[in-house]
Write an enzyme that holds these catalytic residues in place. Sequence first.
Site, PDB file in Angstrom:
ATOM      1  N   THR A 129       0.801  -1.230   0.000  1.00 52.42           N
ATOM      2  CA  THR A 129       0.000   0.000   0.000  1.00 52.42           C
ATOM      3  C   THR A 129       0.830   1.274   0.000  1.00 52.42           C
ATOM      4  O   THR A 129       1.931   1.323   0.566  1.00 52.42           O
ATOM      5  CB  THR A 129      -0.913  -0.001   1.258  1.00 52.42           C
ATOM      6  OG1 THR A 129      -1.481   1.300   1.427  1.00 52.42           O
ATOM      7  CG2 THR A 129      -0.155  -0.335   2.526  1.00 52.42           C
ATOM      8  N   GLU A 131       0.214   3.596   1.819  1.00 54.45           N
ATOM      9  CA  GLU A 131       0.301   4.044   3.219  1.00 54.45           C
ATOM     10  C   GLU A 131       1.715   3.861   3.766  1.00 54.45           C
ATOM     11  O   GLU A 131       2.070   4.481   4.768  1.00 54.45           O
ATOM     12  CB  GLU A 131      -0.709   3.292   4.092  1.00 54.45           C
ATOM     13  CG  GLU A 131      -2.155   3.680   3.847  1.00 54.45           C
ATOM     14  CD  GLU A 131      -2.499   5.091   4.299  1.00 54.45           C
ATOM     15  OE1 GLU A 131      -2.201   5.447   5.448  1.00 54.45           O
ATOM     16  OE2 GLU A 131      -3.064   5.852   3.483  1.00 54.45           O
ATOM     17  N   TYR A 153      -1.863   0.422  10.879  1.00 50.70           N
ATOM     18  CA  TYR A 153      -2.090  -0.313   9.624  1.00 50.70           C
ATOM     19  C   TYR A 153      -0.821  -0.282   8.768  1.00 50.70           C
ATOM     20  O   TYR A 153      -0.352  -1.309   8.276  1.00 50.70           O
ATOM     21  CB  TYR A 153      -3.265   0.315   8.872  1.00 50.70           C
ATOM     22  CG  TYR A 153      -3.414  -0.146   7.428  1.00 50.70           C
ATOM     23  CD1 TYR A 153      -4.017  -1.367   7.123  1.00 50.70           C
ATOM     24  CD2 TYR A 153      -2.972   0.649   6.363  1.00 50.70           C
ATOM     25  CE1 TYR A 153      -4.160  -1.788   5.793  1.00 50.70           C
ATOM     26  CE2 TYR A 153      -3.107   0.240   5.042  1.00 50.70           C
ATOM     27  CZ  TYR A 153      -3.707  -0.978   4.760  1.00 50.70           C
ATOM     28  OH  TYR A 153      -3.844  -1.386   3.451  1.00 50.70           O
ATOM     29  N   LYS A 157       1.647  -3.287   7.497  1.00 58.99           N
ATOM     30  CA  LYS A 157       1.873  -3.542   6.072  1.00 58.99           C
ATOM     31  C   LYS A 157       3.365  -3.444   5.707  1.00 58.99           C
ATOM     32  O   LYS A 157       3.818  -4.061   4.758  1.00 58.99           O
ATOM     33  CB  LYS A 157       1.052  -2.556   5.223  1.00 58.99           C
ATOM     34  CG  LYS A 157      -0.439  -2.910   5.158  1.00 58.99           C
ATOM     35  CD  LYS A 157      -0.699  -4.041   4.171  1.00 58.99           C
ATOM     36  CE  LYS A 157      -2.172  -4.314   3.988  1.00 58.99           C
ATOM     37  NZ  LYS A 157      -2.451  -5.378   3.017  1.00 58.99           N
TER      38      LYS A 157
HETATM   39  P1  NAP Z   1     -11.543  -4.886   1.723  1.00 59.25           P
HETATM   40  O1  NAP Z   1     -12.655  -4.606   0.777  1.00 59.25           O
HETATM   41  O2  NAP Z   1     -11.562  -4.323   3.097  1.00 59.25           O
HETATM   42  O3  NAP Z   1     -11.398  -6.480   1.832  1.00 59.25           O
HETATM   43  C1  NAP Z   1     -10.579  -7.079   2.787  1.00 59.25           C
HETATM   44  C2  NAP Z   1     -10.728  -8.583   2.667  1.00 59.25           C
HETATM   45  O4  NAP Z   1      -9.882  -9.209   3.669  1.00 59.25           O
HETATM   46  C3  NAP Z   1     -12.155  -9.092   2.925  1.00 59.25           C
HETATM   47  O5  NAP Z   1     -12.408 -10.170   2.069  1.00 59.25           O
HETATM   48  C4  NAP Z   1     -12.055  -9.579   4.373  1.00 59.25           C
HETATM   49  O6  NAP Z   1     -12.967 -10.600   4.685  1.00 59.25           O
HETATM   50  C5  NAP Z   1     -10.651 -10.164   4.363  1.00 59.25           C
HETATM   51  N1  NAP Z   1     -10.120 -10.370   5.708  1.00 59.25           N
HETATM   52  C6  NAP Z   1      -9.921  -9.435   6.676  1.00 59.25           C
HETATM   53  N2  NAP Z   1      -9.379 -10.014   7.786  1.00 59.25           N
HETATM   54  C7  NAP Z   1      -9.248 -11.328   7.490  1.00 59.25           C
HETATM   55  C8  NAP Z   1      -8.770 -12.451   8.223  1.00 59.25           C
HETATM   56  N3  NAP Z   1      -8.327 -12.347   9.470  1.00 59.25           N
HETATM   57  N4  NAP Z   1      -8.774 -13.666   7.623  1.00 59.25           N
HETATM   58  C9  NAP Z   1      -9.245 -13.811   6.351  1.00 59.25           C
HETATM   59  N5  NAP Z   1      -9.721 -12.797   5.612  1.00 59.25           N
HETATM   60  C10 NAP Z   1      -9.720 -11.573   6.185  1.00 59.25           C
HETATM   61  O7  NAP Z   1     -10.142  -4.453   1.072  1.00 59.25           O
HETATM   62  P2  NAP Z   1      -9.781  -4.098  -0.456  1.00 59.25           P
HETATM   63  O8  NAP Z   1     -10.025  -2.657  -0.667  1.00 59.25           O
HETATM   64  O9  NAP Z   1     -10.355  -5.104  -1.354  1.00 59.25           O
HETATM   65  O10 NAP Z   1      -8.194  -4.253  -0.396  1.00 59.25           O
HETATM   66  C11 NAP Z   1      -7.546  -5.508  -0.655  1.00 59.25           C
HETATM   67  C12 NAP Z   1      -6.152  -5.489  -0.071  1.00 59.25           C
HETATM   68  O11 NAP Z   1      -5.395  -4.439  -0.637  1.00 59.25           O
HETATM   69  C13 NAP Z   1      -6.069  -5.278   1.434  1.00 59.25           C
HETATM   70  O12 NAP Z   1      -4.981  -6.038   1.901  1.00 59.25           O
HETATM   71  C14 NAP Z   1      -5.787  -3.796   1.584  1.00 59.25           C
HETATM   72  O13 NAP Z   1      -5.111  -3.558   2.809  1.00 59.25           O
HETATM   73  C15 NAP Z   1      -4.900  -3.569   0.386  1.00 59.25           C
HETATM   74  N6  NAP Z   1      -4.948  -2.232  -0.205  1.00 59.25           N
HETATM   75  C16 NAP Z   1      -6.118  -1.656  -0.551  1.00 59.25           C
HETATM   76  C17 NAP Z   1      -6.122  -0.423  -1.191  1.00 59.25           C
HETATM   77  C18 NAP Z   1      -7.393   0.240  -1.623  1.00 59.25           C
HETATM   78  O14 NAP Z   1      -7.357   1.450  -1.909  1.00 59.25           O
HETATM   79  N7  NAP Z   1      -8.494  -0.479  -1.749  1.00 59.25           N
HETATM   80  C19 NAP Z   1      -4.893   0.235  -1.457  1.00 59.25           C
HETATM   81  C20 NAP Z   1      -3.714  -0.404  -1.093  1.00 59.25           C
HETATM   82  C21 NAP Z   1      -3.740  -1.635  -0.480  1.00 59.25           C
HETATM   83  P3  NAP Z   1     -14.441 -10.260   5.321  1.00 59.25           P
HETATM   84  O15 NAP Z   1     -15.312  -9.929   4.127  1.00 59.25           O
HETATM   85  O16 NAP Z   1     -14.760 -11.534   5.987  1.00 59.25           O
HETATM   86  O17 NAP Z   1     -14.249  -9.097   6.250  1.00 59.25           O
HETATM   87  O1  F7E Z   2      -9.293   7.920   3.824  1.00 57.61           O
HETATM   88  C1  F7E Z   2      -9.691  11.388   4.947  1.00 57.61           C
HETATM   89  C2  F7E Z   2      -8.827  10.476   5.794  1.00 57.61           C
HETATM   90  O2  F7E Z   2     -10.379   5.871   4.748  1.00 57.61           O
HETATM   91  C3  F7E Z   2      -8.723   8.770   2.847  1.00 57.61           C
HETATM   92  C4  F7E Z   2      -7.466   1.865   2.420  1.00 57.61           C
HETATM   93  O3  F7E Z   2      -7.950   1.162   1.310  1.00 57.61           O
HETATM   94  O4  F7E Z   2      -6.260   3.403   1.037  1.00 57.61           O
HETATM   95  C5  F7E Z   2      -7.251   3.312   2.045  1.00 57.61           C
HETATM   96  O5  F7E Z   2      -6.864   4.022   3.210  1.00 57.61           O
HETATM   97  C6  F7E Z   2      -8.445  10.144   3.437  1.00 57.61           C
HETATM   98  C7  F7E Z   2      -7.736  10.125   4.797  1.00 57.61           C
HETATM   99  O6  F7E Z   2      -8.649   5.698   2.907  1.00 57.61           O
HETATM  100  C8  F7E Z   2     -13.076  11.095   6.189  1.00 57.61           C
HETATM  101  O7  F7E Z   2      -8.362  11.137   6.956  1.00 57.61           O
HETATM  102  C9  F7E Z   2     -11.720  12.696   5.630  1.00 57.61           C
HETATM  103  O8  F7E Z   2      -6.740  11.113   4.834  1.00 57.61           O
HETATM  104  O9  F7E Z   2     -10.851   6.551   2.360  1.00 57.61           O
HETATM  105  P1  F7E Z   2      -9.900   6.479   3.467  1.00 57.61           P
HETATM  106  P2  F7E Z   2      -7.140   5.578   3.404  1.00 57.61           P
HETATM  107  O10 F7E Z   2      -6.981   5.874   4.831  1.00 57.61           O
HETATM  108  O11 F7E Z   2      -6.315   6.367   2.442  1.00 57.61           O
HETATM  109  C10 F7E Z   2      -4.970   2.900   1.405  1.00 57.61           C
HETATM  110  C11 F7E Z   2      -4.048   3.033   0.217  1.00 57.61           C
HETATM  111  C12 F7E Z   2      -5.018   1.531   1.982  1.00 57.61           C
HETATM  112  O12 F7E Z   2      -4.065   0.776   1.880  1.00 57.61           O
HETATM  113  C13 F7E Z   2      -6.145   1.228   2.896  1.00 57.61           C
HETATM  114  O13 F7E Z   2      -6.357  -0.185   2.989  1.00 57.61           O
HETATM  115  O14 F7E Z   2      -9.693  10.783   3.658  1.00 57.61           O
HETATM  116  N1  F7E Z   2     -11.076  11.514   5.427  1.00 57.61           N
HETATM  117  N2  F7E Z   2     -12.950  12.461   6.107  1.00 57.61           N
HETATM  118  C14 F7E Z   2     -11.889  10.499   5.750  1.00 57.61           C
HETATM  119  N3  F7E Z   2     -11.729   9.168   5.701  1.00 57.61           N
HETATM  120  C15 F7E Z   2     -12.781   8.386   6.089  1.00 57.61           C
HETATM  121  N4  F7E Z   2     -12.655   7.042   6.018  1.00 57.61           N
HETATM  122  N5  F7E Z   2     -13.951   8.935   6.546  1.00 57.61           N
HETATM  123  C16 F7E Z   2     -14.158  10.284   6.610  1.00 57.61           C
HETATM  124  O15 F7E Z   2     -15.210  10.746   7.027  1.00 57.61           O
END
Ligand code: NAP
Ligand code: F7E
Length: 370
Positions: A129, A131, A153, A157
Amino acid sequence: MSKNIALITGVTGQDGSYLSEFLLAKGYEVHGVIRRSSVDYRERIAHLEGTPNFHLHYADMVDSMSLVKLVGSVQPTEIYNLAAQSHVQVSFDAPEYTANADAVGVLRVLEAVRTNHLEKTCRIYQASTSELYGKVEEVPQNEKTPFHPYSPYAVAKLYGFWIVKEYREAYDMFCCSGILFNHESERRGETFVTRKITLAAARIAQGKQDCLYLGNLDSKRDWGYAKDYVQCMWLMLQQEKAQDFVIATGVQHTVREFATLAFHHAGIELKWEGEGVNEKGIVTLGPAELIGKTVVAVSEDFYRPTDVVNLWGDPTKAKTELGWNPQTTTFEQLVELMVRHDMAKVASEDAAAKVRKMNLAEYLEKGIVK
Ligand code: NAP
Ligand code: F7E
């Protein structure tokens, strides 16, 4: 020719569902990891269940034995480790669980492959990520930018990233990390900021919500479309050499800009007044009853103890070495498609509630529910 067998952890998540569709269309046998839950959470993959090449298995990232057994029985040729406690704000409330699932969980997957002697035949993708860049040390960020994780987090990671690199070098395994910047979609979890905004804009436009409360409006992200990003996960595992890649669009916007555009697509124009916790989004054009009303306000509840505020990715390496187009879906198209989806979803909520009410009346009459 040997069959491609993929094992996806996190199959019920946003990315897992798109990746399953992508791999099934390529003729893969797809196995997904699910967890037991007391409510139905398989909404994103319901349409795939029953597909002959799609199989689901119970296991958990915090349970080594379940992962070792599963890898042994599936004998995957590719593993996509997407499972994680993926919410940054939640990681401040549940740091130990986040470390267990997101850091040690990665080690468990790598060890499950070694225990089953598959290290020479199974390639592994790790969902890393942006992050990791956290309190950023340069903009935009590329594969050489130093990491500075800024949440539990991100720290978890970071362990995942380094243990993958370590196993690649120590045991000559084909394992690599995609450093993915934020990617969103109509399947995005409803508490991430983009989906929270598109759903609220749709509800406010249809008179079903009064106000949307957000945290830091100045935070900047490089937002892409999840459906485009899963292709890169696959491309990374098809290369000759295992390497880590930044996956991003190369374009940055603030949370405020995302909200302005989302409300625009819901038929509402906003002007912004005030600063910090007193900032408000006020309607200037839209449904008559909303003109002059505050529909976006700031709540400190959504501030984070430490917030990452300047993420902007440089996808040059992915573009040149994977042949991937970072602008397949633009920011403008992404916001529009999410709002269009949520406008329809919110409109159908009434109809669905009506059907549920009718069913309930019928069940009550027949004495099926009391
Ligand atoms: P998501 O929608 O939150 O999905 C997370 C998945 O992980 C769900 O299927 C969840 O299962 C499963 N999970 C959580 N804890 C688990 C455990 N202990 N054992 C088995 N399964 C578990 O996330 P996503 O947005 O698809 O992201 C996929 C991956 O990419 C994650 O690792 C996230 O950290 C990473 N990532 C995401 C983004 C983004 O912007 N979306 C960016 C960078 C990295 P349940 O449905 O049972 O909860
Ligand atoms: O926040 C700000 C918050 O929760 C984005 C995950 O997929 O991407 C995701 O993490 C920004 C932050 O995503 C609200 O403070 C303002 O600065 O949508 P978010 P995230 O934290 O960037 C990364 C790449 C991952 O790896 C993660 O798994 O938006 N923000 N107001 C808010 N955020 C939330 N959630 N809610 C608010 O009301």
